[in-house]
Design a protein around this motif. Structure first.
Motif, PDB file in Angstrom:
ATOM      1  N   GLN B 233     -35.465  26.519  11.668  1.00  0.00           N
ATOM      2  CA  GLN B 233     -35.338  27.187  10.371  1.00  0.00           C
ATOM      3  C   GLN B 233     -35.931  26.329   9.254  1.00  0.00           C
ATOM      4  N   LYS B 235     -38.414  24.308   9.399  1.00  0.00           N
ATOM      5  CA  LYS B 235     -39.876  24.406   9.459  1.00  0.00           C
ATOM      6  C   LYS B 235     -40.332  25.695   8.781  1.00  0.00           C
ATOM      7  N   LEU B 236     -39.666  26.790   9.110  1.00  0.00           N
ATOM      8  CA  LEU B 236     -40.023  28.081   8.513  1.00  0.00           C
ATOM      9  C   LEU B 236     -39.859  28.029   6.997  1.00  0.00           C
ATOM     10  N   GLU B 239     -42.454  26.019   5.251  1.00  0.00           N
ATOM     11  CA  GLU B 239     -43.725  26.733   5.179  1.00  0.00           C
ATOM     12  C   GLU B 239     -43.642  27.917   4.220  1.00  0.00           C
ATOM     13  N   GLY B 240     -42.489  28.063   3.622  1.00  0.00           N
ATOM     14  CA  GLY B 240     -42.308  29.149   2.652  1.00  0.00           C
ATOM     15  C   GLY B 240     -42.161  30.507   3.312  1.00  0.00           C
ATOM     16  N   LYS B 241     -41.840  30.513   4.634  1.00  0.00           N
ATOM     17  CA  LYS B 241     -41.714  31.782   5.347  1.00  0.00           C
ATOM     18  C   LYS B 241     -40.291  32.323   5.225  1.00  0.00           C
ATOM     19  N   THR B 242     -40.162  33.639   5.299  1.00  0.00           N
ATOM     20  CA  THR B 242     -38.834  34.238   5.343  1.00  0.00           C
ATOM     21  C   THR B 242     -38.644  34.829   6.735  1.00  0.00           C
ATOM     22  N   PHE B 243     -37.395  35.049   7.089  1.00  0.00           N
ATOM     23  CA  PHE B 243     -37.149  35.694   8.387  1.00  0.00           C
ATOM     24  C   PHE B 243     -35.939  36.610   8.267  1.00  0.00           C
ATOM     25  N   LYS B 244     -35.817  37.505   9.258  1.00  0.00           N
ATOM     26  CA  LYS B 244     -34.722  38.473   9.218  1.00  0.00           C
ATOM     27  C   LYS B 244     -33.497  37.928   9.954  1.00  0.00           C
TER      28      LYS B 244
END
Lengths: 476, 475
Positions: B233, B235-236, B239-244
């Motif tokens: 999490q 790392k995500l 990287e500025g990523k979102t997840f569900k």
């Protein structure tokens, strides 16, 4: 014809060995065969019944119901005897255990003749939702026998035998009893074990006796009533002899008639006959008051919410995995879909509405609210019984209608508008026949008692029954 | 482990209760039997069947409430959780949704010497599902597990590291096991854990998106999977990523978490009160009965053992072995040398028990016989070597310890005077060797000991013999 004789007389004949159980069984089957077109039965238990009758010859006649044939509604499980609930989904289901009431009946050496026709999973009020076609009313074969215990009512009314079991979730014993002109008791919720009754609406379902007269009815309730450690909702209350008060002095009873029960929803010829009963009671010293009882008109709505909510959950187990009909399928969703598609329309409709009613916030808006209004309704009835011994009124708003009439599923609930409040309050109530319409169809009176006062209901029921029969003799 | 984020962790634990029968039927609650042998019509959800309620379940759940410091609900009911799945025989599970038996509890752990309360949101009672196994195209169902009683224990999102999660689970397991509530065997599935975890930058930030790791098979894997999930999490997020919101599982071969499914919104279980089971009222008497039935818990045991003179290490070791600890508690009721007793229990007796795969309760060593044995050791009748020689007999035969000692002829000579006479005689006839001894030859003393043992047929208490020898030689 032995089965037309008084139960005590039959018992004497059996004791004196002038007749044998097999004579009664053969007579019942011959009656049933003659009345085949009534379609009262889904499954007959002929071979077993005859075997059982022969075995009884070696036994002592130990009780008044010894050797008597009985029919069981097909939603009560019988070990080794097909139990279909009048549904395609169970049309080949042979239970591996007996319902508690069936065990009790077997212990009394009564003989199970067969399984009676009904609405599919007891959902309906005309028995027309049966997968096996509707039973017919013996008084007029164009007419419905009522429902959901239509087959039990029809076979008793036709005189095939003397005893049957029905079940009553929202009037399913009393309404067909009224349409067919027989005696039917819905006992207090908890009086009779539900173990082995295929659940429709668990908080309302109750098994009860259906017979030709009040005395026989009380005898059968004596057999089936009582606490059962397999049913946590069964009552630990002591079981009295339900025949004990029959024929004793009524005394100065107080009777309430809810105005709603005698309102415009009831046909005038039914009201007239009920009024005659009221006169009869008054003449015999009873106080009869017309009163307002709150919530009676809300009962059907409450019933629909509670019964359908519970039914949607209770019927979830029919998935084709462990028993019953199973559709050949490639994966689990296919199995569920294929198997459960064979439910009839009314059952599907109720499962869908029930699922909707319990979904998300709906549970709060509908189901929980209905439960709380039900409690209010119980209290309302309790208030009445603080001042009165009985509540009486008509059992149905009309007499039995034609088999091809009134197919509107919502309107059919209105057939039960007078019987449903009793299930909501968990009270005992009896239908007794009090006369006929101009069309020569039976009219029934509903006697509602306080919780666990079935014996008192039988007392009034048998009094009216006796008065009416002596009047009938005068008319002749 | 390095991360720039603060983890928030919550844990749900399912624990199978150690009852004789199932929760809603009288089938045996057992493990490892042939498939579908422990079932009846109720467990299989046959038409017309109704649930009964096993009172033992209420007692054990109340015990759990007490050891987990939960508030107890005095009037509770069961609810139906409706969902279709082949492992769910009625296609509804009987559980508690609105009135969990316990709420607002805690378990105290110690992290790096600092005490912390892991808060428990609620604890409820429910039935287990059946076990499904998939082989190729086919699925097999074993209903032995269907209807086994469970309690589900849900923490608040108050756990802040994988270490805390691990310590919480270890403590929880110890408490439930010692209260006789459950076997807590994660490998047999009698204890199962799900962990929820989300990350955020600062304490003041709202909670991040949470991921649930389902059905983790061991406490160490809970620790590992949470560490891996924090890395994943972080790392995500870096990287500025979102997840569900999602459900994952821990794959011990990959040593990482694997996506199972993204959470669909509004899982609708259509909960409603179970109409077949009346409300249950929890009385003061029921709570008191549950309290009385809780055996002594580990913390209390440790305190007791230390107060009886046991070493810290022996006290801890005893508690790790529940039957030995229970046995030791029995022993504490008689007057004996507890320190010696703990040494023998954890030493030679444990060795014997491991070798023979027996429990202490399978042996013939009653507390009374053990006391007798310790007395012989205490007065030096028995040496540790002697003990090894007679141990099998002591543990397998129901004979008085004194008789075993006599029979084997290893009765030590503990009579000081008798031994001194023997030793004096030996020295007198070996004066040459006495001289060697006094000159400092180490083999001299060995010779004398050999002679003493020879003369006494090995019955001399070695320590005593050595003491007397040295005394006499130095005269």
């Amino acid at each position: 014809m032995y089965l037309d004789k008084d139960i005590k007389e039959i018992n004497e004949l059996l004791k004196a060995k002038k007749i044998k159980p097999i004579d009664l069984v053969e007579e019942a089957f011959s009656n049933i065969e003659n009345n085949e077109e009534l379609n009262s039965y889904i499954t007959l238990n002929k071979e077993e019944a005859l075997k059982c009758a022969l075995e009884l010859e070696a036994k002592e006649v130990d009780n008044i119901l010894f050797g008597l044939p009985i029919a069981i509604k097909d939603n009560i499980v019988t070990k080794g005897l097909k139990t279909t609930c009048a549904s395609h989904i169970l049309d080949n289901f042979i239970p591996i255990y007996d319902a508690t009431v069936v065990e009790k009946i077997r212990k009394k050496n009564m003989i199970i003749i067969g399984k009676t026709n009904m609405d599919e999973f007891a959902m309906g009020s005309s028995s027309r939702t049966s997968y096996f076609g509707a039973p017919k009313n013996p008084w007029n074969k164009e007419k419905i026998a009522g429902g959901s215990s239509g087959g039990s009512a029809a076979t008793i009314a036709a005189g095939d035998l003397k005893f049957a079991l029905g079940t009553d979730t929202g009037g399913s014993i009393r309404q067909p009893a009224s349409y067919c002109g027989i005696v039917g008791m819905k006992p207090t919720y908890g009086r009779v074990s539900r173990y082995g009754l295929v659940a429709f609406a668990s908080s309302l379902d109750q098994i009860g006796p259906m017979t030709r007269n009040v005395y026989d009815n009380a005898l059968l309730l004596n057999v089936i009533a009582g606490y059962d450690d397999k049913d946590l909702t069964s009552s630990k209350r002591e079981v009295p002899d339900f025949t004990a008060l029959i024929g004793t002095q009524l005394g100065k009873i107080k009777v309430a008639v809810p105005n709603y029960f005698m309102s415009d929803i009831v046909s005038s010829e039914i009201k007239e006959q009920v009024e005659e009963i009221i006169d009869l009671l008054r003449k015999n010293g009873a106080v009869v008051d017309f009163i307002d009882v709150k919530y009676l008109d809300k009962a059907v709505t409450l019933y629909q919410i509670i019964a359908m909510g519970e039914a949607s959950s209770n019927l979830a187990r029919f998935d084709g995995i462990r028993y019953g009909y199973s559709k050949e399928a490639k994966d689990i969703n296919d199995l569920y879909y294929g198997t459960r598609s064979v439910f009839g329309d009314e059952v599907k409709r109720r499962i869908m509405i029930g699922s909707y009613l319990l979904s998300g916030d709906n549970a709060k808006v509908y189901y929980n609210k209905a439960l709380s209004i039900r409690d209010d309704m119980k209290k309302e009835f309790q208030k009445v019984f603080d001042n009165y011994d009985y509540i009486i009124g008509p059992t149905t708003t009309t007499t039995a209608y034609n088999l091809d009439e009134k197919d509107d599923p919502l309107k059919s609930f209105m057939d039960d508008v007078l019987v449903i409040p009793v299930n909501m309050a968990g009270l005992p109530a009896l239908n007794i026949p009090i006369g006929f319409s101009k069309e020569k169809m039976p009219i029934g009176l509903q006697i509602i008692g306080n919780a666990f006062e079935e014996a008192k209901i039988y007392q009034l029921g048998s009094f009216i029954e006796k008065e009416l029969s002596s009047r009938g003799e005068d008319d002749d | 482990m390095m991360t720039n984020y603060i983890p928030t962790i919550g844990i749900e634990v399912h624990v199978e209760l150690k009852t004789k029968t199932k929760i809603f039927s009288n089938s045996i609650n057992g493990y490892g039997q042939m498939a579908n042998c422990l079932t009846n019509v109720v467990d299989l959800g046959y038409p017309g069947t109704l649930p009964t309620l096993n009172e033992e379940v209420i007692n054990l759940a109340l015990r759990a409430c007490l050891v987990l410091n939960c508030k107890i609900r005095r009037e509770m009911h069961f609810d139906r959780k409706n969902y279709f799945y082949p492992d769910n025989p009625k296609n509804y599970q009987i559980t508690q949704s609105r009135t969990p038996i316990g709420t607002d509890g805690y378990v105290e752990i110690e992290v790096d010497g600092v005490k912390k309360k892991i808060e428990i949101l609620e604890m409820h009672i429910e039935e287990d599902t059946c076990k499904s196994t998939h082989r190729g195209e086919k699925s097999y169902l074993d209903f032995n597990r269907a209807g086994v009683p469970l309690i589900e224990i849900v923490t608040k999102p108050c756990i802040s590291s994988p270490l805390e999660a691990k310590l919480y689970l270890e403590k929880l397991k110890e408490l439930l096991f010692y209260s006789d509530i459950s076997d807590c065997k994660m490998e047999e599935g009698s204890m199962r854990a799900d962990a929820n975890i989300s990350l955020r930058k600062k304490k003041s930030d709202p909670f991040g998106t949470k991921c649930e790791i389902k059905n983790i098979g061991s406490i160490s894997n809970v620790y590992l999977s949470l560490e891996k999930e924090i890395i994943r999490q972080s790392k995500l997020l870096d990287e500025g990523k979102t997840f569900k919101e999602q459900t994952r599982r821990f794959d011990s071969k990959l040593n990482d978490t694997v996506l199972m499914r993204v959470k669909e919104t509004g899982n609708d279980y259509r909960y409603f009160p179970e109409p077949d089971i009346p409300f249950v009222c929890i009385s003061d008497e029921m709570i008191e009965e549950a309290r009385q039935s809780i055996p002594m818990l580990p913390d209390e045991r440790k305190k007791l053992y230390l107060s009886k003179g046991l070493s810290e290490i022996n006290a801890t070791k005893l508690i790790q072995n529940r039957p030995l600890s229970d046995y030791f508690n029995e022993l504490l009721k008689v007057d004996t040398n507890y320190k010696v007793a703990s040494n023998i229990l954890l030493g030679d007796i444990s060795f014997y028990l491991n070798r023979t795969e027996k429990s202490i309760y399978d042996t013939t060593l009653t507390v009374e016989r053990f006391k007798e044995l310790i007395a012989f050791i205490d007065d030096k009748t028995l040496t540790s070597k002697n003990l090894k020689d007679i141990l099998d007999k002591v543990l397998e035969e129901d004979v008085a310890i004194a008789d075993i000692i006599k029979e084997l002829g290893i009765e030590n000579i503990t009579d000081d005077e008798a031994l001194r006479k023997v030793i004096k005689d030996i020295i007198a006839s070996n004066l040459e060797i006495k001289k060697e001894y006094l000159e400092g030859h180490s083999r001299a003393i060995k010779f004398f000991m050999g002679q003493v043992m020879k003369q006494t047929q090995g019955k001399a208490n070695p320590k005593m013999a050595m003491d007397i020898l040295e005394e006499e030689l130095n005269k």
